[in-house]
Design an enzyme around this catalytic site. Sequence first.
Site, mmCIF file in Angstrom:
data_model
loop_
_atom_site.group_PDB
_atom_site.id
_atom_site.type_symbol
_atom_site.label_atom_id
_atom_site.label_comp_id
_atom_site.label_asym_id
_atom_site.label_seq_id
_atom_site.Cartn_x
_atom_site.Cartn_y
_atom_site.Cartn_z
ATOM 1 N N SER A 157 0.825 -1.203 0.000
ATOM 2 C CA SER A 157 0.000 0.000 0.000
ATOM 3 C C SER A 157 0.864 1.260 0.000
ATOM 4 O O SER A 157 2.033 1.237 0.368
ATOM 5 C CB SER A 157 -0.906 0.018 1.224
ATOM 6 O OG SER A 157 -1.527 -1.229 1.401
HETATM 7 N N1 SAH Z 1 -0.584 -4.877 4.230
HETATM 8 C C1 SAH Z 1 0.200 -5.158 3.043
HETATM 9 C C2 SAH Z 1 -0.542 -4.889 1.754
HETATM 10 C C3 SAH Z 1 -1.523 -5.959 1.528
HETATM 11 S S1 SAH Z 1 -2.144 -6.188 -0.105
HETATM 12 C C4 SAH Z 1 1.514 -4.422 3.066
HETATM 13 O O1 SAH Z 1 1.788 -3.685 4.014
HETATM 14 O O2 SAH Z 1 2.300 -4.629 2.133
HETATM 15 C C5 SAH Z 1 -3.479 -7.258 0.356
HETATM 16 C C6 SAH Z 1 -3.074 -8.627 0.798
HETATM 17 O O3 SAH Z 1 -4.248 -9.278 1.257
HETATM 18 C C7 SAH Z 1 -2.506 -9.499 -0.305
HETATM 19 O O4 SAH Z 1 -1.229 -9.939 0.026
HETATM 20 C C8 SAH Z 1 -3.495 -10.663 -0.403
HETATM 21 O O5 SAH Z 1 -2.880 -11.913 -0.669
HETATM 22 C C9 SAH Z 1 -4.115 -10.644 0.970
HETATM 23 N N2 SAH Z 1 -5.437 -11.286 1.081
HETATM 24 C C10 SAH Z 1 -6.509 -11.179 0.268
HETATM 25 N N3 SAH Z 1 -7.528 -11.923 0.726
HETATM 26 C C11 SAH Z 1 -7.106 -12.523 1.868
HETATM 27 C C12 SAH Z 1 -7.693 -13.418 2.815
HETATM 28 N N4 SAH Z 1 -8.945 -13.868 2.691
HETATM 29 N N5 SAH Z 1 -6.951 -13.824 3.862
HETATM 30 C C13 SAH Z 1 -5.675 -13.397 4.022
HETATM 31 N N6 SAH Z 1 -5.059 -12.557 3.164
HETATM 32 C C14 SAH Z 1 -5.759 -12.114 2.101
#
Ligand code: SAH
Length: 217
Positions: A65
């Site tokens: 993000s």
């Molecule tokens: N917080 C992260 C950015 C996350 S992007 C950072 O600081 O870099 C969103 C993430 O959510 C992705 O890696 C994706 O794989 C994860 N995601 C999506 N659906 C999910 C679920 N049901 N359970 C766990 N992770 C999930």
Amino acid sequence: MMAPPMMDAERTMQFLFALRSKGVTDKRVLEAMEKVDRGLFVRGHFAGRAYEDLPLPIACGQTISQPGIVGLMTQALEVQPRDKVLEVGTGSGYQAAILSQLARRVYTVDRHRRLVMEAREVFDALDLTNVTTIVGDGSFGLPDQAPFDRIVVTAAAEDPPGPLLAQLRTGGIMVVPVGQSDTVQSLIKVTKTESGLEYEELAPVRFVPLVEGLGQD
Ligand code: SAH
């Protein structure tokens, strides 16, 4: 001609300036974000752009993000030093590393094993011993560790997931982007009070979707 690489101090100042101009003013959040080097969480092609206020691609088709949004989400969580925090969506691990500076313990879950392994390497290199990483579908939370003082979801759900609301303690705060993927979503702050849930809309955002089940890699 290419500009010479920026000096660390100048780069840090510009990074913090961008955060402040996005409304991140909480001193503890700014200190945590000054301490955690975003450059460690962006690999490969885009590593050189880690200090810009931009979301960037990471493995498994996901994104790290934008720092301004990470700052606003962290600020809205009002994390206290004794807090146990759940993050759904480890991604690069950047948000979890920032939370680790502010909370007693951070549990971070991602459905992609590869992302969890890579984030774990960085946490270990930084000696962040209060971060627990888990591969799984985070939309069901972590019943064994509940209740949580704070929950942050970093992928967009159509509604705040019920199991996560159930695992938030009374007095707890959850921050979650809500809305369809591929459209502008709304960042929501949910506070659980004695008399029910209070909702506050914080900002328009764009996150990858919260997906059910485990990822392929
Ligand atoms: N917080 C992260 C950015 C996350 S992007 C950072 O600081 O870099 C969103 C993430 O959510 C992705 O890696 C994706 O794989 C994860 N995601 C999506 N659906 C999910 C679920 N049901 N359970 C766990 N992770 C999930």
